[in-house]
Write a protein that holds these residues in place. Sequence first.
Motif, PDB file in Angstrom:
ATOM      1  N   ALA A  88       1.132  -0.845   0.266  1.00 11.49           N
ATOM      2  CA  ALA A  88      -0.353  -0.091  -0.015  1.00 11.49           C
ATOM      3  C   ALA A  88       1.020   1.274  -0.275  1.00 11.49           C
ATOM      4  N   GLY A  89       1.927   0.725  -0.072  1.00  7.08           N
ATOM      5  CA  GLY A  89       3.026   2.149  -0.424  1.00  7.08           C
ATOM      6  C   GLY A  89       3.350   2.553   1.415  1.00  7.08           C
ATOM      7  N   PHE A  90       3.155   2.073   2.293  1.00  9.70           N
ATOM      8  CA  PHE A  90       3.649   2.543   4.002  1.00  9.70           C
ATOM      9  C   PHE A  90       5.148   2.214   4.008  1.00  9.70           C
ATOM     10  N   ASP A  91       5.157   2.877   4.989  1.00 11.84           N
ATOM     11  CA  ASP A  91       6.713   2.076   5.781  1.00 11.84           C
ATOM     12  C   ASP A  91       6.298   1.072   6.425  1.00 11.84           C
ATOM     13  N   ALA A  92       6.533  -0.180   7.069  1.00 15.56           N
ATOM     14  CA  ALA A  92       6.719  -1.456   7.092  1.00 15.56           C
ATOM     15  C   ALA A  92       6.465  -1.303   8.804  1.00 15.56           C
ATOM     16  N   GLY A  93       7.307  -0.190   9.351  1.00 19.78           N
ATOM     17  CA  GLY A  93       7.756   0.114  10.320  1.00 19.78           C
ATOM     18  C   GLY A  93       6.957   1.002  11.568  1.00 19.78           C
ATOM     19  N   VAL A  94       5.922   0.805  10.995  1.00 22.63           N
ATOM     20  CA  VAL A  94       4.472   1.624  11.991  1.00 22.63           C
ATOM     21  C   VAL A  94       4.175   0.966  12.491  1.00 22.63           C
ATOM     22  N   VAL A  95       4.183  -0.937  12.211  1.00 25.24           N
ATOM     23  CA  VAL A  95       3.267  -1.453  12.900  1.00 25.24           C
ATOM     24  C   VAL A  95       4.743  -2.224  14.805  1.00 25.24           C
ATOM     25  N   LYS A  96       5.508  -1.821  14.374  1.00 27.79           N
ATOM     26  CA  LYS A  96       6.432  -2.244  15.356  1.00 27.79           C
ATOM     27  C   LYS A  96       6.236  -1.173  17.291  1.00 27.79           C
ATOM     28  N   GLY A  97       6.095  -2.322  17.646  1.00 26.74           N
ATOM     29  CA  GLY A  97       5.275  -1.693  19.004  1.00 26.74           C
ATOM     30  C   GLY A  97       4.097  -0.940  19.097  1.00 26.74           C
ATOM     31  N   LYS A  98       3.307  -1.671  18.728  1.00 30.74           N
ATOM     32  CA  LYS A  98       2.014  -1.453  18.179  1.00 30.74           C
ATOM     33  C   LYS A  98       1.450  -2.587  18.723  1.00 30.74           C
ATOM     34  N   SER A  99       0.600  -2.129  19.335  1.00 31.94           N
ATOM     35  CA  SER A  99      -0.477  -3.443  20.426  1.00 31.94           C
ATOM     36  C   SER A  99      -1.274  -4.060  19.071  1.00 31.94           C
ATOM     37  N   PHE A 100      -1.994  -5.056  19.442  1.00 34.41           N
ATOM     38  CA  PHE A 100      -2.582  -5.991  18.201  1.00 34.41           C
ATOM     39  C   PHE A 100      -3.531  -5.106  18.121  1.00 34.41           C
ATOM     40  N   ALA A 101      -4.276  -4.689  19.214  1.00 33.78           N
ATOM     41  CA  ALA A 101      -5.860  -3.592  18.498  1.00 33.78           C
ATOM     42  C   ALA A 101      -5.305  -2.313  17.853  1.00 33.78           C
ATOM     43  N   GLU A 102      -4.061  -1.889  17.955  1.00 33.79           N
ATOM     44  CA  GLU A 102      -3.880  -0.760  17.343  1.00 33.79           C
ATOM     45  C   GLU A 102      -3.132  -0.966  16.122  1.00 33.79           C
ATOM     46  N   VAL A 103      -2.865  -2.014  15.962  1.00 37.84           N
ATOM     47  CA  VAL A 103      -2.229  -2.795  14.452  1.00 37.84           C
ATOM     48  C   VAL A 103      -3.677  -3.321  13.109  1.00 37.84           C
ATOM     49  N   ARG A 104      -4.805  -3.406  14.175  1.00 38.87           N
ATOM     50  CA  ARG A 104      -6.045  -4.029  13.194  1.00 38.87           C
ATOM     51  C   ARG A 104      -6.996  -2.452  12.742  1.00 38.87           C
ATOM     52  N   VAL A 105      -6.485  -1.249  13.884  1.00 42.18           N
ATOM     53  CA  VAL A 105      -7.220  -0.634  13.660  1.00 42.18           C
ATOM     54  C   VAL A 105      -6.532   0.115  11.933  1.00 42.18           C
ATOM     55  N   LEU A 106      -5.937  -0.132  12.401  1.00 38.60           N
ATOM     56  CA  LEU A 106      -4.296   0.088  11.267  1.00 38.60           C
ATOM     57  C   LEU A 106      -4.419  -0.487  10.367  1.00 38.60           C
ATOM     58  N   MET A 107      -4.993  -1.767   9.714  1.00 36.84           N
ATOM     59  CA  MET A 107      -5.073  -2.405   8.450  1.00 36.84           C
ATOM     60  C   MET A 107      -6.607  -2.232   8.237  1.00 36.84           C
ATOM     61  N   ASP A 108      -7.038  -1.416   9.264  1.00 36.02           N
ATOM     62  CA  ASP A 108      -8.681  -1.170   8.382  1.00 36.02           C
ATOM     63  C   ASP A 108      -8.316   0.335   7.772  1.00 36.02           C
ATOM     64  N   GLY A 109      -8.115   0.496   8.892  1.00 37.51           N
ATOM     65  CA  GLY A 109      -7.377   1.747   7.079  1.00 37.51           C
ATOM     66  C   GLY A 109      -6.521   1.955   6.503  1.00 37.51           C
ATOM     67  N   ILE A 110      -6.208   1.057   6.322  1.00 38.93           N
ATOM     68  CA  ILE A 110      -5.606   0.833   4.376  1.00 38.93           C
ATOM     69  C   ILE A 110      -6.454  -0.128   3.799  1.00 38.93           C
ATOM     70  N   ARG A 111      -7.365  -1.337   4.219  1.00 41.67           N
ATOM     71  CA  ARG A 111      -8.041  -2.079   3.609  1.00 41.67           C
ATOM     72  C   ARG A 111      -9.108  -0.639   2.610  1.00 41.67           C
ATOM     73  N   ARG A 112      -9.595  -0.103   3.543  1.00 43.13           N
ATOM     74  CA  ARG A 112     -10.821   1.103   3.063  1.00 43.13           C
ATOM     75  C   ARG A 112      -9.757   1.795   1.989  1.00 43.13           C
ATOM     76  N   ILE A 113      -8.290   2.145   2.648  1.00 35.45           N
ATOM     77  CA  ILE A 113      -7.634   3.068   1.382  1.00 35.45           C
ATOM     78  C   ILE A 113      -7.820   2.390  -0.225  1.00 35.45           C
TER      79      ILE A 113
END
Length: 192
Positions: A138-163
Amino acid sequence: MSATTPILKRDLGDGVTRLFYLSGDELRRIKLECGRGFYTIYTNFAQNAEPSEVATILRLALVGGGLPPHEALQLVEYYCAPPRALRPAYLLAYEVLEASWSGVEKTSDPDEAAEARAATPAELDGYFDEVEAQLVAAGFDAGVVKGKSFAEVRVLMDGIRRIQKKDADKEKPPAPSAAEFNSIKESAKRMK
């Protein structure tokens, strides 16, 4: 001794069964938002729980269970506040605290047991590899998931899916599979 899990599956009042889970991140947030730690609230709940604490516990448990924070807030504000009776919200909040402290018995239903069981390290690695592959695609830096909780990653992935849904009409190369992404990662490690 039977196996237990800290994850509850309950209905908040709208007829939908959701996961309620307080991870370490959510337990720290309870102290920040309520001014009292998890154990203090848990041990004094029957005599001293405030409606704002109940709402905070339920909201954070929904987020820990994977619900986006804004949805969790909307649900709790609607179903756990007057004009509705407060007792059901109090009982559910206590169940969430109890599950975090003592766990709840795992179900004998194979479908529910598979959903409620803890992921193995290999499954988590596979999930996060897939997340990283989708982020790169999707053109994002994969480092954004480092140190994130599972819930935060799920929210991030929902945003990517919308994009990605918005960009579905545009022609793009297919995203690499998790195996391809792992191969790319290994190649990059060998180059260092």
